[in-house]
Design a protein around this motif. Structure first.
Motif, PDB file in Angstrom:
ATOM      1  N   VAL A   1       0.842  -1.205   0.000  1.00  0.00           N
ATOM      2  CA  VAL A   1       0.000   0.000   0.000  1.00  0.00           C
ATOM      3  C   VAL A   1       0.874   1.250   0.000  1.00  0.00           C
ATOM      4  O   VAL A   1       0.605   2.207  -0.730  1.00  0.00           O
ATOM      5  CB  VAL A   1      -0.977  -0.011   1.198  1.00  0.00           C
ATOM      6  N   LEU A   2       1.944   1.245   0.794  1.00  0.00           N
ATOM      7  CA  LEU A   2       2.847   2.398   0.826  1.00  0.00           C
ATOM      8  C   LEU A   2       3.513   2.614  -0.531  1.00  0.00           C
ATOM      9  O   LEU A   2       3.697   3.759  -0.969  1.00  0.00           O
ATOM     10  CB  LEU A   2       3.905   2.214   1.914  1.00  0.00           C
ATOM     11  N   GLU A   3       3.864   1.534  -1.204  1.00  0.00           N
ATOM     12  CA  GLU A   3       4.468   1.659  -2.531  1.00  0.00           C
ATOM     13  C   GLU A   3       3.464   2.219  -3.542  1.00  0.00           C
ATOM     14  O   GLU A   3       3.812   3.064  -4.367  1.00  0.00           O
ATOM     15  CB  GLU A   3       5.012   0.312  -2.987  1.00  0.00           C
ATOM     16  N   ILE A   4       2.227   1.759  -3.480  1.00  0.00           N
ATOM     17  CA  ILE A   4       1.189   2.293  -4.373  1.00  0.00           C
ATOM     18  C   ILE A   4       0.970   3.767  -4.088  1.00  0.00           C
ATOM     19  O   ILE A   4       0.852   4.588  -5.004  1.00  0.00           O
ATOM     20  CB  ILE A   4      -0.121   1.490  -4.240  1.00  0.00           C
ATOM     21  N   GLU A   5       0.929   4.112  -2.805  1.00  0.00           N
ATOM     22  CA  GLU A   5       0.742   5.513  -2.439  1.00  0.00           C
ATOM     23  C   GLU A   5       1.879   6.376  -2.984  1.00  0.00           C
ATOM     24  O   GLU A   5       1.639   7.470  -3.516  1.00  0.00           O
ATOM     25  CB  GLU A   5       0.660   5.643  -0.921  1.00  0.00           C
ATOM     26  N   ALA A   6       3.110   5.893  -2.905  1.00  0.00           N
ATOM     27  CA  ALA A   6       4.248   6.629  -3.456  1.00  0.00           C
ATOM     28  C   ALA A   6       4.109   6.764  -4.969  1.00  0.00           C
ATOM     29  O   ALA A   6       4.419   7.820  -5.537  1.00  0.00           O
ATOM     30  CB  ALA A   6       5.557   5.927  -3.091  1.00  0.00           C
ATOM     31  N   ASP A   7       3.641   5.708  -5.630  1.00  0.00           N
ATOM     32  CA  ASP A   7       3.413   5.772  -7.076  1.00  0.00           C
ATOM     33  C   ASP A   7       2.358   6.821  -7.417  1.00  0.00           C
ATOM     34  O   ASP A   7       2.498   7.564  -8.396  1.00  0.00           O
ATOM     35  CB  ASP A   7       2.965   4.413  -7.619  1.00  0.00           C
ATOM     36  N   ILE A   8       1.313   6.893  -6.619  1.00  0.00           N
ATOM     37  CA  ILE A   8       0.261   7.896  -6.836  1.00  0.00           C
ATOM     38  C   ILE A   8       0.855   9.291  -6.714  1.00  0.00           C
ATOM     39  O   ILE A   8       0.605  10.161  -7.547  1.00  0.00           O
ATOM     40  CB  ILE A   8      -0.909   7.699  -5.848  1.00  0.00           C
ATOM     41  N   GLU A   9       1.676   9.488  -5.676  1.00  0.00           N
ATOM     42  CA  GLU A   9       2.290  10.800  -5.469  1.00  0.00           C
ATOM     43  C   GLU A   9       3.228  11.172  -6.614  1.00  0.00           C
ATOM     44  O   GLU A   9       3.403  12.346  -6.911  1.00  0.00           O
ATOM     45  CB  GLU A   9       3.025  10.831  -4.130  1.00  0.00           C
ATOM     46  N   ARG A  10       3.828  10.165  -7.264  1.00  0.00           N
ATOM     47  CA  ARG A  10       4.704  10.430  -8.409  1.00  0.00           C
ATOM     48  C   ARG A  10       3.911  10.595  -9.697  1.00  0.00           C
ATOM     49  O   ARG A  10       4.473  10.812 -10.754  1.00  0.00           O
ATOM     50  CB  ARG A  10       5.711   9.286  -8.569  1.00  0.00           C
ATOM     51  N   GLY A  11       2.581  10.460  -9.623  1.00  0.00           N
ATOM     52  CA  GLY A  11       1.747  10.666 -10.787  1.00  0.00           C
ATOM     53  C   GLY A  11       1.572   9.444 -11.666  1.00  0.00           C
ATOM     54  O   GLY A  11       1.083   9.553 -12.787  1.00  0.00           O
ATOM     55  N   MET A  12       1.933   8.264 -11.179  1.00  0.00           N
ATOM     56  CA  MET A  12       1.852   7.064 -12.002  1.00  0.00           C
ATOM     57  C   MET A  12       0.416   6.619 -12.275  1.00  0.00           C
ATOM     58  O   MET A  12       0.176   5.823 -13.165  1.00  0.00           O
ATOM     59  CB  MET A  12       2.651   5.929 -11.364  1.00  0.00           C
ATOM     60  N   TYR A  13      -0.525   7.122 -11.522  1.00  0.00           N
ATOM     61  CA  TYR A  13      -1.928   6.770 -11.729  1.00  0.00           C
ATOM     62  C   TYR A  13      -2.716   7.949 -12.278  1.00  0.00           C
ATOM     63  O   TYR A  13      -3.935   7.988 -12.194  1.00  0.00           O
ATOM     64  CB  TYR A  13      -2.562   6.276 -10.422  1.00  0.00           C
ATOM     65  N   GLY A  14      -2.010   8.916 -12.797  1.00  0.00           N
ATOM     66  CA  GLY A  14      -2.660  10.073 -13.389  1.00  0.00           C
ATOM     67  C   GLY A  14      -2.988  11.170 -12.393  1.00  0.00           C
ATOM     68  O   GLY A  14      -3.321  12.273 -12.780  1.00  0.00           O
ATOM     69  N   ALA A  15      -2.894  10.882 -11.123  1.00  0.00           N
ATOM     70  CA  ALA A  15      -3.192  11.890 -10.102  1.00  0.00           C
ATOM     71  C   ALA A  15      -1.874  12.481  -9.613  1.00  0.00           C
ATOM     72  O   ALA A  15      -0.926  11.756  -9.345  1.00  0.00           O
ATOM     73  CB  ALA A  15      -3.942  11.273  -8.933  1.00  0.00           C
ATOM     74  N   THR A  16      -1.816  13.770  -9.536  1.00  0.00           N
ATOM     75  CA  THR A  16      -0.632  14.406  -8.979  1.00  0.00           C
ATOM     76  C   THR A  16      -1.035  15.186  -7.739  1.00  0.00           C
ATOM     77  O   THR A  16      -2.171  15.629  -7.606  1.00  0.00           O
ATOM     78  CB  THR A  16       0.025  15.371  -9.993  1.00  0.00           C
ATOM     79  N   TYR A  17      -0.089  15.323  -6.853  1.00  0.00           N
ATOM     80  CA  TYR A  17      -0.348  16.025  -5.609  1.00  0.00           C
ATOM     81  C   TYR A  17      -0.182  17.518  -5.819  1.00  0.00           C
ATOM     82  O   TYR A  17       0.795  17.965  -6.407  1.00  0.00           O
ATOM     83  CB  TYR A  17       0.607  15.535  -4.520  1.00  0.00           C
ATOM     84  N   THR A  18      -1.138  18.283  -5.357  1.00  0.00           N
ATOM     85  CA  THR A  18      -1.050  19.736  -5.397  1.00  0.00           C
ATOM     86  C   THR A  18      -0.905  20.231  -3.966  1.00  0.00           C
ATOM     87  O   THR A  18      -1.792  20.008  -3.136  1.00  0.00           O
ATOM     88  CB  THR A  18      -2.319  20.349  -6.027  1.00  0.00           C
ATOM     89  N   PRO A  19       0.221  20.869  -3.669  1.00  0.00           N
ATOM     90  CA  PRO A  19       0.403  21.336  -2.294  1.00  0.00           C
ATOM     91  C   PRO A  19      -0.563  22.454  -1.939  1.00  0.00           C
ATOM     92  O   PRO A  19      -1.002  23.206  -2.811  1.00  0.00           O
ATOM     93  CB  PRO A  19       1.855  21.827  -2.279  1.00  0.00           C
ATOM     94  N   THR A  20      -0.875  22.527  -0.659  1.00  0.00           N
ATOM     95  CA  THR A  20      -1.688  23.641  -0.171  1.00  0.00           C
ATOM     96  C   THR A  20      -0.850  24.913  -0.277  1.00  0.00           C
ATOM     97  O   THR A  20       0.382  24.842  -0.418  1.00  0.00           O
ATOM     98  CB  THR A  20      -2.089  23.430   1.301  1.00  0.00           C
TER      99      THR A  20
END
Length: 86
Positions: free
Chosen positions: A31-50
């Protein structure tokens, strides 16, 4: 992946609670690895900082540019992640 049925995640979490501790640890790592992949944009979602996070990033980058703080090595970063991913 096919459409998930309602409450599937909740049902899985309940079943996982009965798994051996080592299996739960393996799942947590995955789960942590998937979460890191999400944060890197591998699932099309990118993190936008506040706005506050963006300001903190700008401040820290300025400190690095000014030489106020020293950058850390890749190995130091890996060690921190290893310590807190248990």
């Amino acid at each position: 992946m096919a459409t998930m049925k309602p409450n599937l995640i909740e049902e899985l979490i309940e079943r996982v609670k009965a798994w051996p501790e080592s299996a739960q640890g393996d799942l947590a790592q995955a789960v942590l690895e998937i979460e890191a992949d999400i944060e890197r944009g591998m699932y099309g979602a990118t993190y936008t900082p506040t706005p506050e996070e963006a300001e903190e990033l700008r401040r820290r980058i300025k400190e690095l540019d000014d030489g106020t703080v020293e950058p850390v090595s890749y190995d130091e970063i890996k060690a921190v992640f290893a310590k807190y991913r248990r």
